[in-house]
Design a protein around this motif. Structure first.
Motif, PDB file in Angstrom:
ATOM      1  N   ASP A  39       0.838  -1.193   0.000  1.00  0.00           N
ATOM      2  CA  ASP A  39       0.000   0.000   0.000  1.00  0.00           C
ATOM      3  C   ASP A  39       0.882   1.256   0.000  1.00  0.00           C
ATOM      4  O   ASP A  39       1.534   1.564   0.999  1.00  0.00           O
ATOM      5  N   PRO A  40       0.917   2.015  -1.109  1.00  0.00           N
ATOM      6  CA  PRO A  40       1.753   3.221  -1.154  1.00  0.00           C
ATOM      7  C   PRO A  40       1.399   4.238  -0.078  1.00  0.00           C
ATOM      8  O   PRO A  40       2.289   4.878   0.495  1.00  0.00           O
ATOM      9  N   ARG A  46      12.126   5.896   4.703  1.00  0.00           N
ATOM     10  CA  ARG A  46      12.640   5.597   3.382  1.00  0.00           C
ATOM     11  C   ARG A  46      11.789   4.510   2.765  1.00  0.00           C
ATOM     12  O   ARG A  46      11.319   3.607   3.480  1.00  0.00           O
ATOM     13  N   ILE A  47      11.580   4.587   1.472  1.00  0.00           N
ATOM     14  CA  ILE A  47      10.806   3.578   0.751  1.00  0.00           C
ATOM     15  C   ILE A  47      11.711   2.899  -0.269  1.00  0.00           C
ATOM     16  O   ILE A  47      12.388   3.564  -1.065  1.00  0.00           O
ATOM     17  N   VAL A  48      11.724   1.563  -0.223  1.00  0.00           N
ATOM     18  CA  VAL A  48      12.459   0.768  -1.202  1.00  0.00           C
ATOM     19  C   VAL A  48      11.425   0.022  -2.031  1.00  0.00           C
ATOM     20  O   VAL A  48      10.674  -0.812  -1.501  1.00  0.00           O
ATOM     21  N   GLU A  62       8.954  11.530  -0.118  1.00  0.00           N
ATOM     22  CA  GLU A  62       8.786  12.661  -1.038  1.00  0.00           C
ATOM     23  C   GLU A  62       9.491  12.413  -2.360  1.00  0.00           C
ATOM     24  O   GLU A  62       8.953  12.717  -3.437  1.00  0.00           O
ATOM     25  N   GLU A  63      10.688  11.846  -2.300  1.00  0.00           N
ATOM     26  CA  GLU A  63      11.423  11.566  -3.538  1.00  0.00           C
ATOM     27  C   GLU A  63      10.675  10.554  -4.402  1.00  0.00           C
ATOM     28  O   GLU A  63      10.579  10.715  -5.634  1.00  0.00           O
ATOM     29  N   VAL A  64      10.153   9.508  -3.787  1.00  0.00           N
ATOM     30  CA  VAL A  64       9.430   8.486  -4.548  1.00  0.00           C
ATOM     31  C   VAL A  64       8.142   9.070  -5.127  1.00  0.00           C
ATOM     32  O   VAL A  64       7.772   8.769  -6.268  1.00  0.00           O
ATOM     33  N   ASN A  85       9.328  12.039  -7.798  1.00  0.00           N
ATOM     34  CA  ASN A  85      10.244  11.673  -8.886  1.00  0.00           C
ATOM     35  C   ASN A  85      10.315  10.166  -9.083  1.00  0.00           C
ATOM     36  O   ASN A  85      11.377   9.558  -8.883  1.00  0.00           O
ATOM     37  N   PRO A  86       9.201   9.532  -9.449  1.00  0.00           N
ATOM     38  CA  PRO A  86       9.262   8.081  -9.710  1.00  0.00           C
ATOM     39  C   PRO A  86      10.205   7.789 -10.867  1.00  0.00           C
ATOM     40  O   PRO A  86      10.200   8.489 -11.880  1.00  0.00           O
ATOM     41  N   LYS A  87      11.013   6.728 -10.694  1.00  0.00           N
ATOM     42  CA  LYS A  87      12.082   6.462 -11.655  1.00  0.00           C
ATOM     43  C   LYS A  87      11.624   5.732 -12.906  1.00  0.00           C
ATOM     44  O   LYS A  87      12.310   5.764 -13.928  1.00  0.00           O
TER      45      LYS A  87
END
Length: 368
Positions: A214-215, A224-226, A240-242, A245-247
């Motif tokens: 679940d995001p 941190r999210i991996v 926030e980065e995920v 800015n999804p890769k």
């Protein structure tokens, strides 16, 4: 950690009982038969840090957690936990030597033991008085002192989850591992439990790894999210980065909670079935076909009598409204905090905040 006058509400106070070390895993690989479930996974979790392993079912999240705990044999790579000799294939410490606190998806409480007996179960190396004192301390942390002498089947799902958390924390573990800990809890209680669990885990001082699909849960609980996809880490960053800015397309679809639509580049803008999306940050050449994924909150909807975009459904979601719009057999989800003036069948136009729109080149094997 201390509690206020209402049980279950906690205030984080760092645990300084002992120094901690980071958990490090390096090049972990695992196969079930011919299927490769994990492929060269490496990560580090610092003391007091909460890392969420986020991904769909089958991405390898729970398998990785079980390998760290020693519940599955290590086939490839290295696991390093709090001063123990590194676990390597064929020479690894048994589960009981790893000092892992583990919270399972279904809690796994002992039905014949009281709440305090459940929490004290892992304290077998301490005197009866120490076991009682430590178990009561952990029950105080999770706001369940008043339930100490009750049995698990008399508790709610949320209370059972807190007992499981207290039991895992009682032995002062070197690492905390939680596998979908909130999935069996009523949605109304889930947010409060996440908040309380985050405070409790941070206060423990242990490195913490939480598995979730679940995001929203990952955003709320993680430092941190991996993100795992097909057994590989495809992104590692702060919430926030995920989010911002999804890769890749998988991560974008996961955090946006919506399907992709097709597009192509014209004069630096993106042309789609829903209109032109201008100002989007892209690194594509003109006429290049692409995949577009947008946060539903970044889209706005306006009345338009001559447009080919049609509203197909409108739903009330409590704190927001969801509108599903369609054009050329593609669909978009639009979310607004304002009550919509549209109904199913209305024609509309769509505009997008470019900060919430992500564009990826079309793979060779993709078609729209």
């Amino acid at each position: 950690m201390s509690t206020d006058s209402k049980e279950g509400k906690t205030q984080a106070v760092p645990n300084t009982a002992r120094s901690r070390e980071a958990v490090r895993i390096e090049n972990i690989g695992y196969r079930f038969g011919q299927k490769r479930v994990l492929d060269r996974v490496s990560m580090e979790v610092a003391p007091g840090e909460i890392v969420c392993l986020l991904g769909a079912s089958g991405s390898g999240k729970s398998t990785l957690l079980r390998i760290i705990a020693g519940l599955l044999p290590l086939q490839e790579g290295t696991v390093r936990i709090d001063g123990l000799k590194p676990a390597v294939p064929g020479d690894e410490p048994p589960p009981e030597a790893r000092h892992c606190g583990y919270v399972f998806q279904d809690h796994v409480l002992f039905p014949h033991l009281t709440v305090i007996e459940n929490v004290a179960f892992g304290l077998y190396d301490r005197s009866p008085g120490e076991r009682q004192s430590r178990a009561m301390q952990e029950l105080r942390e999770v706001g369940l002192v008043a339930h100490a002498n009750r049995y698990p089947d008399t508790l709610s799902g949320g209370e059972q989850q807190r007992v499981a958390l207290a039991r895992a924390l009682a032995p002062d573990p070197s690492v905390m591992l939680l596998d979908e800990p909130f999935s069996n809890v009523d949605s109304a209680l889930r947010r409060n439990l996440r908040e309380d669990a985050r405070l409790t885990l941070r206060a423990s001082g242990a490195p913490c790894i939480v598995v979730t699909h679940d995001p929203e849960e990952a955003m709320e609980i993680a430092d941190r999210i991996v993100v795992l996809y097909a057994g590989r880490i495809v992104q590692d960053g702060t919430p926030e980065e995920v989010w911002r800015n999804p890769k890749n397309k998988y991560v974008a679809s996961l955090v946006c909670g919506t399907d992709a639509i097709s597009g192509y580049v014209v004069n630096g803008d993106i042309e789609t079935a829903f209109g032109t999306m201008a100002g989007v940050n892209i690194d594509l050449s003109d006429d290049q076909r692409c995949t577009v994924i947008a946060h539903p909150e970044s889209l706005s909807i306006q009345a338009s009598s001559g447009d080919t975009v049609q509203v197909v459904d409108v739903r009330f979601l409590g704190d927001r409204h969801l509108m599903i719009v369609q054009a050329r057999n593609e669909r978009l989800r639009v979310v607004s905090t304002r009550k919509p003036i549209f109904s199913a069948g209305d024609t509309v136009s769509i505009t997008a905040d470019p900060q919430g729109v992500y564009v990826f080149p079309l793979d060779d094997n993709e078609t729209h």
